[in-house]
Design an enzyme around this catalytic site. Structure first.
Site, PDB file in Angstrom:
ATOM      1  N   GLU A  86       0.790  -1.229   0.000  1.00  0.00           N
ATOM      2  CA  GLU A  86       0.000   0.000   0.000  1.00  0.00           C
ATOM      3  C   GLU A  86       0.826   1.286   0.000  1.00  0.00           C
ATOM      4  OE1 GLU A  86      -3.452   0.221  -0.096  1.00  0.00           O
ATOM      5  OE2 GLU A  86      -3.270  -1.901  -0.605  1.00  0.00           O
ATOM      6  N   SER A 469     -42.676 -28.128  47.684  1.00  0.00           N
ATOM      7  CA  SER A 469     -42.054 -28.404  48.977  1.00  0.00           C
ATOM      8  C   SER A 469     -40.633 -27.872  49.102  1.00  0.00           C
ATOM      9  CB  SER A 469     -42.062 -29.907  49.257  1.00  0.00           C
ATOM     10  OG  SER A 469     -43.385 -30.376  49.384  1.00  0.00           O
TER      11      SER A 469
END
Length: 778
Positions: A86, A469
């Site tokens: 680049e 319970s």
């Protein structure tokens, strides 16, 4: 001479005009330039990473898959590859490559339009973060001005770091770290020269040069980058040749998200969004450490799935996944040509033939046999019949027919003969499992259902269900603080209540039997409903509601006597929170999933602290824990004895077996399991906490217990032990036929045994249930 003077004047005038035009153009272009100082505080959209307590990754949250890393965490050749591709003169120019711009301008002029940009890396940073992507000379001029300015503001390394983390490289990957993971399954620090060169070729056109979509073009671009590196002298010929000949294997790093503990991860996501907002969670790059123990979570997920499958089988055969006509066979089989399975794996198969002894099936190019023995459970569903009452299926033709698509599990893989398979079905019944370290409040495992991808509803944290319970230990803890002891005698006899609307309520024991005067210890161990109702009546239901709140319960608690039998509604996680007071010696601790949250820059945003509440006395906590140990030894939780360790626990079952629970704990680990349908309905006869929930609890705990030393509950200083006569509730004499060693708060231990006619009538005394209570008629 005069002509020369005129020529010089024109030249000077032209220079001044050009300069003036340039200055004018500059001021025109810079009038609306965006500020670039924010780049010094570079904060891109980053993926949030969530980890287990040991650092292993649970998953990611993101909109853009980007992971911020410094240059030091990239392999040096990766940086060189991008520079070669680049901007090879990046460290030499001042933000703009004038020769490059000139070359691009010539090419654009010849082409009659903009075909080449000539941008430096600095300009690309400006373009991607500050300007629009349009191609125009005006934007290019602004880009040049900003690039010069940026180079005066940030260092070269800072600009390059931004570029390599910001750039889009295809496959939903932003930055080199994400791209390294997405294309090669490695981190940026591990990229080879050949791999780095391929990635460096992508910025020009990520889709066009994608190795997944266009491998030939990707290869061309890789060779170009390698040649640039060689020509620049950044690699030698040997390195170049080696990279050119290196075979590239493409494959993304496996994303662990939603694989282990998906319900846990989803609850973490929900809490993070609640605290920080979606933008921060999906783009803030948070580093989140959870309390999850991944080893616990894996076996918890497996235990819940296996338990729900077995529960569903007890309910009977729900039918095939679907049925297809013969003309659709090949299409179904063609979609499954590459099935690779091992023993234990599940898969969908097509039934092609059925006999009494079993079914023939096909999957892809393979075939298998499902013997009738593996479908003996597949009866017609009838919730009024327990499996042992319904009998076994002995004819496969009553279960399957050709064209049925069904689930099977692999029992035996064969090369040249049919595989041996076992009929399976995905359960419709759901469940949840929560496991907490009660010492710290850390949630080690959390499962919210059978399959997260079938339903994201988290039953561990969102389902308000009746505990039955399993609520009784809370009732009895209030009783112990209001005049009762483990040796109190309470009448177990019929009760009928009429509410304000005239409705009659006649609670019963599960067995439908009445046992007369009953030790409080036995009432809890055997889960006697009628004793619990009388205890709640004498204690006062409001005190029980207050006790629930003190323990941290935030669900529904209507102040009526049915609450004592578990008619309230709580999430499994919340009920686990209430139970932490028992192994902790009286203090309740808030469960937590998130341990810490750190910004991507290392700033500590959150660090968990223990949230502890004084709930009950140490003596009461120990007494309840001791009695719940006896539930495991002699009561409804007896199956848990298989662990061979000190364990306390309580089953819970609601009316018509609509909810099944088991809450079990040791000093170091508390685990709650719930099973039931999302839309409340009966699961089937005898689908109790002991049958539906407890086996899941045992499956999970048996696999994690080896990680802990054996540890029993330690009595606090205020506890005394006494041997109690089960018949009278007094100290047991030598002639007692049934006696128990029970704990008492110092000073509340019972007196020596006497005859029943001498029992104290005070229901809250150590011999509660004397003459006046015996004479009560309900």
């Amino acid at each position: 001479m005069k002509v020369l003077k005129i020529f010089l004047v024109l030249i000077v005038l032209g220079v001044f005009l050009a300069a003036g035009a340039g200055i004018g153009l500059y001021y025109w272009a810079q009038e609306d330039l965006p500020g670039f100082t924010k780049l010094s505080d570079y904060s891109p959209a980053l993926a949030t990473t969530v980890r287990a307590r040991d650092g292993r990754i649970l998953g990611y949250f993101y909109r853009e898959k980007r992971f911020l890393i410094p240059l030091s965490m990239m392999s040096p050749i990766t940086v060189k590859a991008f520079l070669a591709a680049e901007d090879s003169g990046f460290y030499q120019h001042e933000g703009v490559d004038l020769p490059g711009i000139f070359r691009a301008a010539v090419k654009n002029f010849i082409a009659g339009g903009i075909v080449q940009g000539g941008s430096t890396i600095t300009q690309q940073v400006i373009k991607s973060m500050l300007l629009t992507p349009e191609r125009s000379y005006e934007r290019k001029l602004k880009e040049v001005i900003l690039a010069y300015r940026l180079e005066k503001y940030l260092s070269k390394d800072e600009i390059l770091t931004i570029y390599l983390n910001q750039i889009y490289l295809g496959a939903k990957a932003y930055g080199v770290e994400a791209a390294a993971r997405e294309y090669f399954g490695v981190n940026a620090s591990q990229l080879s020269l050949a791999q780095a060169a391929l990635l460096a070729g992508l910025p020009k056109a990520p889709s066009r040069y994608s190795p997944y979509g266009n491998p030939e073009r990707a290869r061309e671009r890789q060779l170009y980058v390698l040649a640039r590196l060689r020509d620049l002298g950044w690699i030698d010929r040997g390195e170049y040749e080696a990279a050119v000949n290196e075979p590239l294997v493409y494959g993304a790093q496996e994303d662990p998200s939603w694989k282990v503990g998906p319900y846990y991860l989803e609850e973490v996501r929900r809490q993070l969004v609640e605290s920080y907002g979606e933008d921060m969670v999906y783009g803030g790059g948070l580093q989140v450490r959870t309390a999850m123990d991944m080893d616990h979570q894996v076996v918890a997920d497996q235990a819940l799935k296996a338990g729900l499958v077995e529960t569903a089988k007890r309910h009977g055969w729900q039918g095939p996944v679907r049925h297809i006509d013969e003309g659709e066979y090949e299409e179904f089989l063609g979609a499954r040509k590459d099935i690779e399975s091992k023993p234990g794996d599940w898969m969908q198969v097509l039934v092609t033939g059925v006999e009494k002894a079993g079914a023939k099936v096909r999957f892809g190019t393979k075939s298998g046999i499902v013997p009738v023995a593996s479908m003996s459970w597949a009866r017609v569903p009838n919730p009024k019949l327990a499996p042992e009452e319904a009998g076994k299926v002995g004819d496969a033709r009553k279960v399957l027919k050709p064209g049925d698509v069904v689930w099977v599990s692999v029992e035996e893989v064969a090369q040249d003969k049919p595989w041996k398979l076992k009929l399976e079905q995905e359960p419709k019944v759901e469940g949840a499992l929560v496991s907490i370290d009660p010492r710290s409040g850390e949630v080690l495992a959390l499962c919210g259902g059978y399959d997260f991808f079938r339903s994201q509803f988290n039953r561990a944290t969102q389902a308000l269900r009746q505990p039955g319970s399993a609520f009784k230990p809370i009732v009895y803890s209030a009783a112990l603080d209001n005049g009762f002891t483990a040796a109190s005698i309470v009448l177990d006899a019929p009760i009928v209540y009429q509410d304000g609307s005239g409705e009659m309520w006649k609670p019963e024991n599960f067995e439908g039997i009445f046992y007369g005067p009953t030790l409080l210890r036995t009432a809890l161990v055997k889960s006697r409903n009628l004793v619990t109702i009388r205890v709640a009546q004498q204690v006062g239901i409001q005190k029980i509601v207050e006790r629930g709140k003190a323990l941290g319960l935030t669900g529904v608690m209507e102040p009526n006597l049915s609450l004592a039998l578990g008619s309230g509604q709580f999430t499994p996680l919340n009920l686990c929170q209430a139970y932490t007071a028992f192994p902790r010696g009286g203090t309740s601790i808030k469960p937590r999933l998130i341990e810490s949250v750190v910004s991507p820059w290392g700033e500590q945003l959150f660090s968990a602290k223990e949230e502890v509440t004084e709930a009950i006395s140490p003596e009461t906590a120990y007494i309840i824990s001791h009695l719940l140990q006896q539930v495991v030894q002699y009561g409804t939780g007896a199956r848990a004895k298989v662990l061979g360790r000190p364990v306390a626990g309580k089953t819970g079952t609601t009316n018509d077996e609509q909810d099944a629970w088991f809450m079990g704990f040791s000093p170091y680990l508390l685990t709650g399991v719930w099973v039931g349908y999302d839309q409340v309905r009966p699961m089937g006869k005898y689908e109790t906490g002991a049958r539906a929930a407890l086996p899941i609890w045992i499956d999970y705990r048996s696999k994690v217990e080896p990680g802990y030393p054996v540890q029993d509950f330690q009595a606090p200083p205020g506890i005394v032990m006494a041997r109690v006569d089960a018949r009278t509730g007094r100290l047991a004499g030598p002639g007692a036929t049934e006696a128990y060693m029970l704990p008492f708060a110092n000073g509340t231990e019972p007196l020596p045994s006497v005859g029943l006619d001498e029992l104290d009538a005070d229901p809250g005394s150590s011999n509660a249930g004397g003459e006046s209570l015996l004479k009560q008629i309900f």
